[in-house]
Design a protein around this motif. Sequence first.
Motif, short mmCIF file in Angstrom:
data_model
loop_
_atom_site.label_atom_id
_atom_site.label_comp_id
_atom_site.label_asym_id
_atom_site.label_seq_id
_atom_site.Cartn_x
_atom_site.Cartn_y
_atom_site.Cartn_z
N ARG A 89 0.82 -1.21 0.00
CA ARG A 89 0.00 0.00 0.00
C ARG A 89 0.86 1.26 0.00
O ARG A 89 0.61 2.20 -0.76
CB ARG A 89 -0.90 -0.01 1.25
N MET A 131 -7.27 3.61 13.52
CA MET A 131 -6.34 3.02 12.56
C MET A 131 -5.13 2.54 13.33
O MET A 131 -4.85 3.00 14.42
CB MET A 131 -5.93 4.03 11.50
N ARG A 132 -4.39 1.59 12.76
CA ARG A 132 -3.17 1.13 13.43
C ARG A 132 -1.97 1.66 12.65
O ARG A 132 -2.09 1.97 11.45
CB ARG A 132 -3.14 -0.40 13.50
N THR F 15 -18.50 -7.09 13.85
CA THR F 15 -17.26 -6.84 13.13
C THR F 15 -16.04 -7.49 13.77
O THR F 15 -14.95 -7.00 13.61
CB THR F 15 -17.02 -5.31 13.06
N MET F 16 -16.23 -8.57 14.48
CA MET F 16 -15.11 -9.17 15.18
C MET F 16 -15.15 -10.68 15.03
O MET F 16 -16.19 -11.30 15.26
CB MET F 16 -15.19 -8.79 16.65
N PHE F 17 -14.02 -11.28 14.67
CA PHE F 17 -13.93 -12.73 14.62
C PHE F 17 -13.59 -13.27 16.00
O PHE F 17 -12.83 -12.65 16.75
CB PHE F 17 -12.83 -13.16 13.65
N GLY F 21 -12.58 -18.24 14.47
CA GLY F 21 -13.00 -17.76 13.16
C GLY F 21 -14.50 -17.63 12.98
O GLY F 21 -14.99 -17.67 11.87
N GLN F 127 -20.11 -6.79 8.42
CA GLN F 127 -18.68 -6.45 8.33
C GLN F 127 -18.32 -5.11 8.95
O GLN F 127 -17.18 -4.89 9.31
CB GLN F 127 -18.23 -6.50 6.86
N TYR F 128 -19.28 -4.21 9.10
CA TYR F 128 -18.97 -2.90 9.64
C TYR F 128 -19.47 -2.73 11.07
O TYR F 128 -20.45 -3.36 11.47
CB TYR F 128 -19.59 -1.81 8.75
N GLY F 129 -18.83 -1.87 11.83
CA GLY F 129 -19.29 -1.56 13.18
C GLY F 129 -20.48 -0.60 13.13
O GLY F 129 -20.80 -0.04 12.08
N GLN G 25 -7.01 -10.40 14.86
CA GLN G 25 -8.24 -10.48 14.07
C GLN G 25 -7.97 -11.04 12.68
O GLN G 25 -8.76 -11.79 12.13
CB GLN G 25 -8.93 -9.11 13.96
N ALA G 29 -9.48 -14.50 11.16
CA ALA G 29 -10.14 -14.54 9.85
C ALA G 29 -9.59 -15.71 9.04
O ALA G 29 -10.32 -16.37 8.29
CB ALA G 29 -9.93 -13.23 9.10
N GLN G 123 -6.13 -5.54 2.56
CA GLN G 123 -5.22 -4.90 3.52
C GLN G 123 -5.91 -3.76 4.24
O GLN G 123 -5.79 -3.61 5.45
CB GLN G 123 -3.97 -4.39 2.78
N VAL G 124 -6.65 -2.95 3.50
CA VAL G 124 -7.32 -1.79 4.09
C VAL G 124 -8.23 -2.24 5.24
O VAL G 124 -8.30 -1.59 6.28
CB VAL G 124 -8.13 -1.03 3.02
N PHE G 125 -8.90 -3.38 5.04
CA PHE G 125 -9.81 -3.87 6.08
C PHE G 125 -9.08 -4.46 7.29
O PHE G 125 -9.70 -4.91 8.24
CB PHE G 125 -10.80 -4.89 5.49
N THR G 126 -7.75 -4.46 7.26
CA THR G 126 -6.99 -4.89 8.45
C THR G 126 -6.40 -3.70 9.19
O THR G 126 -5.79 -3.87 10.24
CB THR G 126 -5.80 -5.82 8.08
N GLN G 127 -6.55 -2.50 8.65
CA GLN G 127 -5.84 -1.37 9.25
C GLN G 127 -6.74 -0.34 9.91
O GLN G 127 -6.29 0.41 10.76
CB GLN G 127 -4.96 -0.69 8.18
N MET G 131 -14.51 -1.98 11.14
CA MET G 131 -14.74 -3.00 10.12
C MET G 131 -13.90 -4.22 10.49
O MET G 131 -12.92 -4.11 11.21
CB MET G 131 -14.37 -2.49 8.74
N ARG G 132 -14.28 -5.38 9.99
CA ARG G 132 -13.46 -6.56 10.24
C ARG G 132 -12.76 -6.96 8.94
O ARG G 132 -13.22 -6.60 7.85
CB ARG G 132 -14.33 -7.71 10.75
N PRO G 133 -11.65 -7.74 9.05
CA PRO G 133 -10.98 -8.23 7.85
C PRO G 133 -11.93 -9.12 7.03
O PRO G 133 -12.90 -9.64 7.56
CB PRO G 133 -9.82 -9.07 8.39
N PHE G 134 -11.66 -9.28 5.76
CA PHE G 134 -12.41 -10.22 4.94
C PHE G 134 -12.03 -11.64 5.34
O PHE G 134 -10.84 -11.98 5.39
CB PHE G 134 -12.10 -10.01 3.45
N GLY G 135 -13.00 -12.49 5.61
CA GLY G 135 -12.74 -13.88 6.01
C GLY G 135 -12.67 -14.78 4.80
O GLY G 135 -13.40 -15.76 4.72
N SER G 156 -5.01 -11.21 5.05
CA SER G 156 -4.13 -10.11 5.44
C SER G 156 -3.82 -9.18 4.27
O SER G 156 -3.30 -8.09 4.47
CB SER G 156 -2.81 -10.66 5.96
#
Lengths: 241, 241, 241, 241, 241, 241, 241
Positions: A89, A131-132, F15-17, F21, F127-129, G25, G29, G123-127, G131-135, G156
């Motif tokens: 990114r 954000m992290r 929005t949390m796993f 999983g 997927q969203y909070g 998270q 996922a 990647q965006v959904f991990t940062q 929102m949660r990452p795509f599973g 990831s």
Amino acid sequence: MYPSSQSVNYDRAATMFSPDGRLYQVEYASKIVAQGTMGVACKYSDGIIFGADKKISSKLLIPESIEKMFIIDEHILAISAGLVGDARRLVGIARQKAQENKVYYDEAVQIETLVKEVSNLKQVFTQYGGMRPFGISFIIGGIDKTGKRLFETEPSGALAEYHAIAIGKNRNKAMELFEKEWKENLSKSATVKLMVKALEKGLDEKEKLELKRLQFTYIDSAQKFRPISQEELKGMLSNNK
Amino acid sequence: MYPSSQSVNYDRAATMFSPDGRLYQVEYASKIVAQGTMGVACKYSDGIIFGADKKISSKLLIPESIEKMFIIDEHILAISAGLVGDARRLVGIARQKAQENKVYYDEAVQIETLVKEVSNLKQVFTQYGGMRPFGISFIIGGIDKTGKRLFETEPSGALAEYHAIAIGKNRNKAMELFEKEWKENLSKSATVKLMVKALEKGLDEKEKLELKRLQFTYIDSAQKFRPISQEELKGMLSNNK
Amino acid sequence: MYPSSQSVNYDRAATMFSPDGRLYQVEYASKIVAQGTMGVACKYSDGIIFGADKKISSKLLIPESIEKMFIIDEHILAISAGLVGDARRLVGIARQKAQENKVYYDEAVQIETLVKEVSNLKQVFTQYGGMRPFGISFIIGGIDKTGKRLFETEPSGALAEYHAIAIGKNRNKAMELFEKEWKENLSKSATVKLMVKALEKGLDEKEKLELKRLQFTYIDSAQKFRPISQEELKGMLSNNK
Amino acid sequence: MYPSSQSVNYDRAATMFSPDGRLYQVEYASKIVAQGTMGVACKYSDGIIFGADKKISSKLLIPESIEKMFIIDEHILAISAGLVGDARRLVGIARQKAQENKVYYDEAVQIETLVKEVSNLKQVFTQYGGMRPFGISFIIGGIDKTGKRLFETEPSGALAEYHAIAIGKNRNKAMELFEKEWKENLSKSATVKLMVKALEKGLDEKEKLELKRLQFTYIDSAQKFRPISQEELKGMLSNNK
Amino acid sequence: MYPSSQSVNYDRAATMFSPDGRLYQVEYASKIVAQGTMGVACKYSDGIIFGADKKISSKLLIPESIEKMFIIDEHILAISAGLVGDARRLVGIARQKAQENKVYYDEAVQIETLVKEVSNLKQVFTQYGGMRPFGISFIIGGIDKTGKRLFETEPSGALAEYHAIAIGKNRNKAMELFEKEWKENLSKSATVKLMVKALEKGLDEKEKLELKRLQFTYIDSAQKFRPISQEELKGMLSNNK
Amino acid sequence: MYPSSQSVNYDRAATMFSPDGRLYQVEYASKIVAQGTMGVACKYSDGIIFGADKKISSKLLIPESIEKMFIIDEHILAISAGLVGDARRLVGIARQKAQENKVYYDEAVQIETLVKEVSNLKQVFTQYGGMRPFGISFIIGGIDKTGKRLFETEPSGALAEYHAIAIGKNRNKAMELFEKEWKENLSKSATVKLMVKALEKGLDEKEKLELKRLQFTYIDSAQKFRPISQEELKGMLSNNK
Amino acid sequence: MYPSSQSVNYDRAATMFSPDGRLYQVEYASKIVAQGTMGVACKYSDGIIFGADKKISSKLLIPESIEKMFIIDEHILAISAGLVGDARRLVGIARQKAQENKVYYDEAVQIETLVKEVSNLKQVFTQYGGMRPFGISFIIGGIDKTGKRLFETEPSGALAEYHAIAIGKNRNKAMELFEKEWKENLSKSATVKLMVKALEKGLDEKEKLELKRLQFTYIDSAQKFRPISQEELKGMLSNNK
């Protein structure tokens, strides 16, 4: 009262200082960097050589697809250590900045300018909530009209310029080696030899370095990046000059 | 009931007062400032001299790349102590403000105006949620049509003007020295000597000051910043006048 | 069950009432005000006199740079107690309002109007999440076409008009003094004497008042603020009239 | 299991119901109202009389500056009990609505319409996160083409119309008095006497009512508000008619 | 493991399911509805009759100001049970929808359409964070070109159409009564008698129904709402037909 | 360590796993679906038949107002199980999509397209909070130019196409029945008989199926939905063919 | 202190690093991915073959409706393992990107370009928070002007290119098989045989592979995807060549 229990309270948001003035999330992001495979870069007599260890987890994997070395612009290259998704990114953003510079100012972006833009973006991700930090360090280097330039940027947004630099696993061991043995104006093959020695420091104790895991690229006064093939690499390593 | 346990409840958000009216996150940000290497600045007979200790962690590191002293405008310079990424961001904003002033009003920005803009921005980051305070103090100084000006700005957004000022590690020891020995209209070399003495206060007990870690710059009635080279520095320190 | 433990649950957000209908964050903001150095203002025969204690932490500090008294408009002055960064921000907004009033209505803003605008803004910061209350009280006063006006505004947005008022450390002791000794139509020097006595109440037990820490300004029918110099001050204090 | 421990879980957000269907934050906001000084209003033969207790904390305080009675429009007046900053904000909005009504419809706003607008706004602040309820109750009354109107609005947004109403401390005692003694078509002075009796109910046990703390205003068929001076007040109270 | 302790974890946000698939915040909102005074409505031979118990807490209170029955449009009426502020807000929105329908389509809105719009809005407030569900149930009814229509809408957004319906306190007892005694084509006075009997079910054990607390309105083929006066009401109740 | 205690940590946000999983909020939403009354649909020789159990809680309730079967478009029908408010909202969106398809492409929307749009929307809410998943499953079916189509969509956004399908309470028992007894090209009345048998599986142990609770609709090559009246239903069930 | 208890603190937000630099998270996922049915793809002499196990939970389910293999563009195909709703959403975005490429550049999108776009979105959904990452993991492959391309993308945002790849349950066992037995330029039927063997590794211990659960598709120099029918499949498996 113990450091470990005290940290429990402050390390869950990049946007929070601990009582001793630390940003734990940024420090944790540096941990993932310190677990990445090693990347190194050294100035030599005619330019800069970049080297990286690309750990190949499967022989079915096509090594070229491992994203470790990124061409940012004709004259700028980055090596990453850390989360590869984060690296991609930031590289995408860096390439766009380089492109825009050409379009707006009709000249190639200076390396220092680009490094600062990347570092500024990293800083922003340490100051706001929601954000992290980026879990990535880069070596960014190349040759521009100011000469040979070689930088390291960290997850905090800190940056520094070096003559020889290593990132990733066991970075400190490699840096000690460079501090002892790196000299200005080493020949290309002497430099490559030193770099291979450094990359060996990045291995786990029982691991053995395989040449085919390594990727080397250099830039000289021609201001283009050229890969060093496995054959050239073997030649250089057996060369005693 | 004990300070340490009481603090546990209020120190996790810049936007929250503790029962005794403190903003812990701002105080913690000041801790990182107090761990930075020292920066000093003193008025002297003809202008202002700025000095900074640039701790060089590796001999491969190029000292010029350590971001400690920043030229904001032709006539304004800043020294930072704290998080270098935060410093760079604020410096970027300050440079832009200076630039805009020239464009809009066709004259150089006044130093006090600029210091207040930087301080105001710092204050905002202590009042809203979703962001942390800036972990940075600046000395900002120079010469404008109102004369020699020398300010300190803190993470809280507080600011004050001084004749001689130190920031970073062991700031108080350096300030005590200045209070005893600084006088108006000292000569340039006498001032530099005093500043080196102050910078020595910023070292750890067993550390020894090396001249090459130090960077000095001054501004006089010519209203341009000029670096003091290592040679000039040595000359001044051996000069008994 | 004890007040102190009960408060633990409700004091962490300005936007939350405690079971007894209190806003703890606003009360904590008042604590920082109560720790600030004292500011006082009194009506006298011909106008209003403003006085402030500017604690000078270092003799290298330039007293004029301590932000305690702020000219808002030609005819309006504010003294702050609390977080100086917060004060500067609100003063900036107040000055802008005063400026706009001149531009839009072609006349100077009335003091009461301005005080209410500042107080309204403070109220907003006590009702919404994601921000903290302003940690600042102001004395705002001056002379406009409605005559002498002298207000206090608190962090909650509450305001009140007074003949004589004190803010900051030991405010109540100073108010008791004023209630006993202040009278309408005192002479300027008698009023200044009273105010110095009040400012002494703001000191810690073993502290001694030094005249040079004090700043006095007055406004009379000429409707301009004029500083009282250290010499004038000494003259007034030794004057027995 | 005990009410007090159960409440701990649900009273921290206006936007949350407790298991028994209560909104604790709204109830807590009503607590601050119940601590405010009393305000009363009664219809009488020719109009409506409004009265308020303005507790004066210092004799240096200028009573007119205590914000307790607010003229909203030529024919509408409000008395508040609770957080004065909140009151001022809602009054500001109400005045603007009244103004807009005149501009858009070329006639004075009806009192009921205005009361509903204020109440609707209060309701919104009980339903969304990130804000707290308004800690204020109003008596809003006056005379419009529908006749004498007298309303109470609470922090929840609930409203009701009354012949005689009290808000603030010990409201219930005052209401009991009104229920026993208020009659339609009482004379002005008889009504004022009753209201003073009611206001006495709002005092703490050992407190004594001082006439100068009280403010009275009335509106009659002339449809303008007129204050009742301290002299008139004394006259009415000694009047036996 | 016990219901009460399990609920502790899931009932604090409307936007969260409990492990057994419940939305506790919506259920709690229904609790406030079940505490409201009763409202009833029954179809009869010629139309629909609406009745409500308006608990008058003070004899100084003007009963008409108690918001329990709302005319939405010429042909649509709503009775609420629950938070009156919430009711007023939804009624405001419903009136606007009815108005818009007339403007856009040049005909009166259908009752079913309007009921669904209100219910949809309620549903939205159960699915997103940062807001609480509406604490209100409505009976909404009237006559449109599809005939007599009578609906109930709940805080969850659920709705259903009835021949006779009750909401508020002891709703179930009233519904049992209607199920036993309501018949199609009852006369107006027989229906009113039944409704008064139902409203009595909504009282606390020792409470006694007072006619003056009750408000009745009906709509028939003339498609306008007409109140039933206290005299008519008494006449109907003593009428044995 | 036990499943039940482990879940406590991860089931409070869609929005949390969880560490294994899972998305607990989505699973909980499925619980409310599994508590809804049953809906079924089966392909038969000439089309598709839809059936639903509409539990009537009161004989005063008008069965047609129970929202269980929704016509989406002339050729598409949906049966819901779960939160009826959520169902109505998604149906509203689906109808709009169908409408837009006609306007933009001048042809009826394909059933599969519509089902995917509904499912995609459901996925977004997992997927969203700041929002909860939709607590609703649908059978969506009909006939379009690709033939008979019959889908199920779940709260997670998962979808699948079936020859015969059941949703709601005891879904699995009904599916087992269908797997044993459903065949292609059964006659209409044989299919209805099978569906009634399936709907009986959705009852509680002691409950008895009443025909009047059931609603049946079918679509055949005429591509319009036609209800099966209670008389037709009785005829089919007594028919032995 | 134990790994399991330490994780409790850092695994509840994608936007937070654990003290050892992990993103829990994202790892969770990946758990849902590792529970999905297996998907495989192998290069062979003339192109690439894709195979997937479509677990059919009911014989009434229409296998074609199980979303496991997705045509992205004429020359690009994806196999998913994980949350099917997440897969559909990403596939929708990928198809749109492919479409836009054709419109803007008038040529088919390159496979590597598309894979990177999908990975960047992951990647965006991990940062970011909220929102949660795509599973979901994808195999994405096909033939473009750069030849045969075959990628894996993980939750990831990491990606890599392979000659043969497996995702989903027991991925590692399948990869070991491929590493042993896959060779370049195997014939189509030899490759299919190997892939069936791999898919068997994805079964639970007592499960038996049924051919009808499998779906195979291939692409060769004709650059179109063609399904392998159950008959062809049987033929290939019995073929000893």
